[in-house]
Design a protein around this motif. Structure first.
Motif, PDB file in Angstrom:
ATOM      1  N   LEU A   1      10.696  13.120  13.077  1.00  0.00           N
ATOM      2  CA  LEU A   1      11.716  12.614  12.160  1.00  0.00           C
ATOM      3  C   LEU A   1      11.278  12.752  10.710  1.00  0.00           C
ATOM      4  O   LEU A   1      12.069  13.106   9.833  1.00  0.00           O
ATOM      5  N   ASP A   2       9.987  12.465  10.461  1.00  0.00           N
ATOM      6  CA  ASP A   2       9.464  12.594   9.098  1.00  0.00           C
ATOM      7  C   ASP A   2       9.538  14.051   8.628  1.00  0.00           C
ATOM      8  O   ASP A   2       9.931  14.335   7.486  1.00  0.00           O
ATOM      9  N   ARG A   3       9.149  14.975   9.500  1.00  0.00           N
ATOM     10  CA  ARG A   3       9.209  16.396   9.130  1.00  0.00           C
ATOM     11  C   ARG A   3      10.650  16.857   8.925  1.00  0.00           C
ATOM     12  O   ARG A   3      10.952  17.643   8.009  1.00  0.00           O
ATOM     13  N   PHE A   4      11.535  16.382   9.794  1.00  0.00           N
ATOM     14  CA  PHE A   4      12.972  16.678   9.645  1.00  0.00           C
ATOM     15  C   PHE A   4      13.471  16.196   8.287  1.00  0.00           C
ATOM     16  O   PHE A   4      14.133  16.914   7.533  1.00  0.00           O
ATOM     17  N   ASN A   5      13.122  14.957   7.932  1.00  0.00           N
ATOM     18  CA  ASN A   5      13.567  14.370   6.663  1.00  0.00           C
ATOM     19  C   ASN A   5      12.977  15.134   5.473  1.00  0.00           C
ATOM     20  O   ASN A   5      13.647  15.325   4.452  1.00  0.00           O
ATOM     21  N   GLU A   6      11.703  15.578   5.593  1.00  0.00           N
ATOM     22  CA  GLU A   6      11.075  16.324   4.489  1.00  0.00           C
ATOM     23  C   GLU A   6      11.840  17.621   4.209  1.00  0.00           C
ATOM     24  O   GLU A   6      12.092  17.978   3.044  1.00  0.00           O
ATOM     25  N   ILE A   7      12.210  18.350   5.272  1.00  0.00           N
ATOM     26  CA  ILE A   7      12.928  19.613   5.073  1.00  0.00           C
ATOM     27  C   ILE A   7      14.309  19.361   4.479  1.00  0.00           C
ATOM     28  O   ILE A   7      14.780  20.092   3.593  1.00  0.00           O
ATOM     29  N   VAL A   8      14.974  18.292   4.937  1.00  0.00           N
ATOM     30  CA  VAL A   8      16.283  17.954   4.369  1.00  0.00           C
ATOM     31  C   VAL A   8      16.149  17.632   2.889  1.00  0.00           C
ATOM     32  O   VAL A   8      16.978  18.055   2.061  1.00  0.00           O
ATOM     33  N   GLU A   9      15.091  16.879   2.521  1.00  0.00           N
ATOM     34  CA  GLU A   9      14.881  16.548   1.106  1.00  0.00           C
ATOM     35  C   GLU A   9      14.605  17.801   0.279  1.00  0.00           C
ATOM     36  O   GLU A   9      15.056  17.933  -0.853  1.00  0.00           O
ATOM     37  N   ILE A  10      13.837  18.740   0.862  1.00  0.00           N
ATOM     38  CA  ILE A  10      13.548  20.001   0.157  1.00  0.00           C
ATOM     39  C   ILE A  10      14.849  20.776  -0.089  1.00  0.00           C
ATOM     40  O   ILE A  10      15.112  21.284  -1.177  1.00  0.00           O
ATOM     41  N   LYS A  11      15.708  20.860   0.940  1.00  0.00           N
ATOM     42  CA  LYS A  11      16.975  21.566   0.792  1.00  0.00           C
ATOM     43  C   LYS A  11      17.882  20.875  -0.215  1.00  0.00           C
ATOM     44  O   LYS A  11      18.595  21.526  -0.987  1.00  0.00           O
ATOM     45  N   ASP A  12      17.847  19.521  -0.224  1.00  0.00           N
ATOM     46  CA  ASP A  12      18.665  18.783  -1.190  1.00  0.00           C
ATOM     47  C   ASP A  12      18.172  19.044  -2.612  1.00  0.00           C
ATOM     48  O   ASP A  12      18.964  19.212  -3.537  1.00  0.00           O
ATOM     49  N   LYS A  13      16.850  19.080  -2.768  1.00  0.00           N
ATOM     50  CA  LYS A  13      16.276  19.360  -4.090  1.00  0.00           C
ATOM     51  C   LYS A  13      16.628  20.775  -4.550  1.00  0.00           C
ATOM     52  O   LYS A  13      16.972  21.002  -5.711  1.00  0.00           O
ATOM     53  N   ASP A  14      16.555  21.760  -3.618  1.00  0.00           N
ATOM     54  CA  ASP A  14      16.937  23.135  -3.959  1.00  0.00           C
ATOM     55  C   ASP A  14      18.403  23.209  -4.368  1.00  0.00           C
ATOM     56  O   ASP A  14      18.776  23.932  -5.302  1.00  0.00           O
ATOM     57  N   LEU A  15      19.255  22.468  -3.648  1.00  0.00           N
ATOM     58  CA  LEU A  15      20.692  22.457  -3.965  1.00  0.00           C
ATOM     59  C   LEU A  15      20.931  21.912  -5.364  1.00  0.00           C
ATOM     60  O   LEU A  15      21.699  22.479  -6.146  1.00  0.00           O
ATOM     61  N   LYS A  16      20.272  20.777  -5.702  1.00  0.00           N
ATOM     62  CA  LYS A  16      20.469  20.181  -7.023  1.00  0.00           C
ATOM     63  C   LYS A  16      20.005  21.129  -8.134  1.00  0.00           C
ATOM     64  O   LYS A  16      20.655  21.257  -9.165  1.00  0.00           O
TER      65      LYS A  16
END
Length: 868
Positions: free
Chosen positions: A604-619
């Motif tokens: 779950l932590d790794r899943f959340n990290e990748i989602v945060e990375i994608k969100d940061k790239d989007l912003k």
């Protein structure tokens, strides 16, 4: 062969299909063959190289879509296709497509095989296999800086498979095909699962003939109703075509996504044909404009008639006999033997038809010969009349020419006499004028000498008066300066005495205030020390009472904890060291679930990290796009391929689902054991039963939270994916389709921002402070077809190709006080011409150039003429 095709179709049909554009420059195969029912039909359905076909074609096609949109989709397609045998149709094609900054080039292989079902029905299997290379079209990218996101887009070699099937009767055809069912990327050696152009296409087609005695007699009618089902949309279209036996055809239709279409085709000869189709965009595509489709084809002469298709006699606009003859043959894979009587009758009918045709041709030839003979006689008579008329006209013309010559000679003699008289008069006038001029010159010389003497005397008198006035003024100035110096010295002495007195008084006041402040501070310090001592004594007393109370409470707590520890140790011993088999099994399951919990949390932590990375790239991507649209140029963020990141994410999601399912199964197993043990009266209320009841509730709560968190992450990831695709399209669109109008709006916004934010500079600029860019020289330059600028003469003060240097020059000119500065852009040379004055004619422009003054930014001013 039939079994092999059925096996291929069944294997391909079990593939799943998704809809998403690949992020590494992969373009799905989508040839825009939706308007024509005459050529390249196998692009509509792979079976159409066989269905209703008799001949073979070589076709060259060009389609330009949405012509009002710069760098719009452009397709070139060449093919050789048609009917090759009684039960086989095939085709091969080569194509190139340009999608703005993306391009594809490749080939298409088609094969169709027909199987007879009964006497009148046919089942046809078809397959299109495409192989092409897709990548970045660098010639369509217009940017002012290197964009790594575009440079890192790789070229991809892709293989795609499109199967289809068609069931046909005498007049109707029903079929289905799957576009881009399988796509394999040879560059990355992966199967492409996310494909926005994957669709299921179904069609119904009718083919028949009109029986009438008018213009449309024996005309062929074809109607096609088609539905394209994508993952996120459905497109419905209908096309109808009428082929008139005069050598041409016309067609029209409607597509729910692309809009209405109309077209016309004609046979230039029996072998060469042309076709044009027009498509008008609607809805969200209306702003893109219309689409145009051109085709030229060569039709091979066919000497063999095939079953399951009408044999239409090909006619052309150049043919003398445009009456269509057709022969309809039913679909039979095995030809039945005819009786000898039927064969004889068929032969006799054929001979009779040939005799009629020969007689008809002979009669037509005789009529044509008579008509030609009559025309020749008429032409000969007309020619003789023309010769006679020409002779009469020549005699009349010679007569008129002689009269004109005589008249011209008489006019020439009169003109000569007139010229001689005028020359004599002119000579006398010149002599008289010369004498008068000499007398006038003598008078003027005397007058000039007198005026010069008077002027010299006046000048000497003025010079003397000026020198006396200057001497007097100098004397008065010296006297005044002396008086002002004495008054200034007196004023300074008085000012100095006053300042010394004020300083002395201020020093005494400060000394007194300092002494009073020290006395007050000493008094306050003594008061504060007394208060602090009293507070300290009170605090110590309270601290001692508190410590005694805490010690008593601690003693009681330790006694209670010791008692509870004994009881807890006993309970833990019962739980951790069970004696019955059910409790032992429950402990083993609990240990397994505890071990898998850590791994589940890690996923779950790794899943959340990748989602945060994608969100940061989007912003970051959105911020870059927003700033760029506001005219603010920023360095683009580094591009990274999302393939590896997506592969890691998919692996995490797969492992997480496995862990969640495994833990759920173990919780169910633990619950079953708990229920079984709690039914035993001996264990109903013991410590083990109570513990596992709480443990099962805790595990269920944990699983619910895990599932909820996984769903939240999936929803957030989907939201980010959609937004990222949108921003990527914005970014690619900005790089590919940065039109002249967009460039003009950005330039206007930049100029407005400079004028609003630049402050006046109080320091004086020098010419060397300004970068004038390219120097145009003294000659007038002429520019043509400059958009958004009126024709005229412009006073150019600088020329730059670089936007940064342009903006620096503009900022300095505005800070120097020139707020009416402006510029225009020449697209052909990518140069910016900066000016602040424009004239409608060359004389005004030259006058303004001569009176430009000594302003530092005018150092390299020149004239440019714009002709639009």
């Amino acid at each position: 062969m039939k079994r092999l095709l059925l096996l291929i179709l069944c294997i391909c049909s079990v593939q799943t299909y998704h809809s998403q554009e690949d992020g590494d420059g992969v373009v799905s195969l989508n040839l825009p063959a939706r308007n024509s029912l005459t050529f390249n039909k196998f692009n509509i359905n792979p079976t159409f190289s066989f269905v209703r076909e008799q001949t073979k074609y070589i076709t060259f096609n060009n389609k330009r879509e949405w012509v009002q949109f710069e760098n719009a989709p452009l397709t070139y397609f060449g093919s050789y296709s048609g009917r090759f045998a009684e039960n086989i149709g095939a085709g091969i094609g080569v194509f190139q497509q340009n999608y703005g900054v993306l391009t594809t080039f490749g080939g298409l292989l088609n094969f169709a095989y027909n199987a007879r079902i009964g006497r009148s029905n046919n089942l046809t299997f078809g397959l299109n296999i495409g192989a092409y290379k897709s990548g970045l079209n660098t010639g369509a990218v217009v940017t002012n800086f290197d964009d790594p996101s575009l440079q890192n887009i790789p070229d991809n070699t892709v293989l795609t498979i499109n199967p289809g099937i068609n069931f046909g009767t005498d007049y109707l055809d029903f079929g289905i095909s799957i576009n881009n069912l399988v796509m394999y990327n040879f560059t990355s050696s992966t199967l492409i699962e996310e494909n926005q152009e994957q669709s299921i296409d179904a069609h119904v087609m009718y083919t028949g003939y009109m029986d009438s005695r008018g213009f449309f007699d024996e005309s062929k009618f074809t109607g096609l109703l088609k539905t394209d089902i994508y993952e996120d949309k459905t497109i419905v279209s209908a096309v109808a075509m009428i082929t008139v036996p005069k050598g041409f055809w016309f067609q029209g239709g409607y597509n729910s996504f692309y809009g209405p279409t109309a077209g016309i085709g004609l046979n230039i000869t029996n072998n060469i044909a042309l076709e044009y189709n027009y498509e008008n965009a609607i809805g969200e595509n209306a702003n893109f404009g219309s689409s145009h489709d051109f085709s030229i084809a060569y039709r091979f002469q066919n000497n063999k008639y095939y079953d399951y298709s009408p044999q239409d006699e090909v006619t052309s606009i150049l043919s003398k006999n445009n009456k269509r003859r057709r022969r309809v043959v039913k679909s039979n894979s095995k030809k039945t033997k005819t009786s000898s009587k039927a064969q004889t009758k068929l032969t006799e009918n054929k001979k009779a038809e040939e005799a009629i045709n020969i007689a008809k041709a002979k009669a037509e030839a005789e009529a044509l010969a008579k008509e030609n003979e009559a025309l020749a006689l008429l032409e000969q008579k007309k020619k003789e009349e023309q010769i006679k008329q020409a002779q009469l006209e020549k005699i009349e013309a010679d007569k008129k020419a002689q009269e004109i010559a005589d008249k011209r000679a008489e006019i020439a003699e009169l003109q000569k006499a007139k010229e001689e008289a005028e020359a004599q008069a002119k000579l006398l006038a010149e002599q008289k004028a010369k004498e008068e001029a000499e007398v006038q010159a003598k008078l003027l010389a005397k007058q000039k000498a007198k005026e010069e003497a008077e002027a010299q005397a006046k000048l000497l008198a003025e010079q003397k008066a000026k020198e006396e006035a200057e001497a007097q003024a100098k004397l008065l100035a010296e006297q005044k300066a002396k008086e002002e110096a004495e008054a200034q010295a007196k004023l300074l002495a008085e000012q100095k005495a006053k300042e010394e007195a004020e300083a002395q008084a201020k020093l005494l006041a400060e000394q007194k205030a300092k002494e009073e402040a020290e006395a007050q501070a000493k008094l306050l310090a003594e008061q504060k020390a007394k208060e602090e001592a009293e507070a300290q004594a009170k605090l110590l007393a309270e601290q001692k009472a508190k410590e005694e109370a805490e010690a008593q409470a601690k003693l009681l707590a330790e006694q209670e904890e010791a008692k509870e520890a004994v009881e807890t140790e006993s309970k833990i011993d019962l739980i951790e060291n069970p004696t019955d088999e059910l409790a032992i099994s429950m402990k083993a399951i609990r240990t397994s679930t505890d071990n898998s919990k850590d791994y589940q949390n890690e996923l779950l932590d790794r899943f959340n990290e990748i989602v945060e990375i994608k969100d940061k790239d989007l912003k970051s991507l959105k911020e870059e796009n927003d700033l760029s649209e506001q005219g603010i140029v920023v360095a683009p963020r580094p591009f990274k391929s999302i393939t590896a990141e997506n592969n890691e994410l998919n692996a995490i999601k797969k492992d997480l689902d496995k862990v969640i399912i495994s833990r759920a199964n173990k919780i169910e197993e633990l619950t079953a054991l708990y229920n079984e043990r709690s039914e035993i009266s001996e264990y109903v209320l013991d410590e083990v039963t109570i513990f596992y009841k709480k443990e099962i509730d805790k595990l269920n709560n944990e699983q619910q939270k895990t599932k909820a968190l996984r769903s939240q992450l999936n929803e957030k990831l989907e939201t980010i994916r959609i937004a990222t695709e949108f921003e990527k399209r914005r970014r690619i669109k900005r790089a590919a389709y940065n039109s002249d109008e967009d460039q003009y709006n950005q330039d206007r916004a930049t100029l407005k921002n400079i004028k609003q934010t630049t402050k006046l500079n109080e320091s004086v600029f020098k010419p060397e402070d300004f970068d004038y860019g390219e120097q145009l020289g003294s000659n007038i330059s002429i520019l043509k077809n400059i958009k958004n600028v009126e024709s005229g003469y412009y006073l150019i003060i600088a020329v730059h190709s670089d936007k940064k240097r342009r903006d620096e020059f503009l900022t300095k000119v505005v800070s120097a006080g020139r707020t009416d500065i402006d510029f225009f852009h020449d697209v052909s040379t990518s140069k910016y011409y900066i000016y602040y004055e424009k004239h409608t004619n060359i004389s005004d422009a030259n006058k303004a150039l001569k009176t430009k003054g000594n302003r530092p930014y005018n150092g390299k001013m020149s004239i440019v003429k714009i002709e639009n």
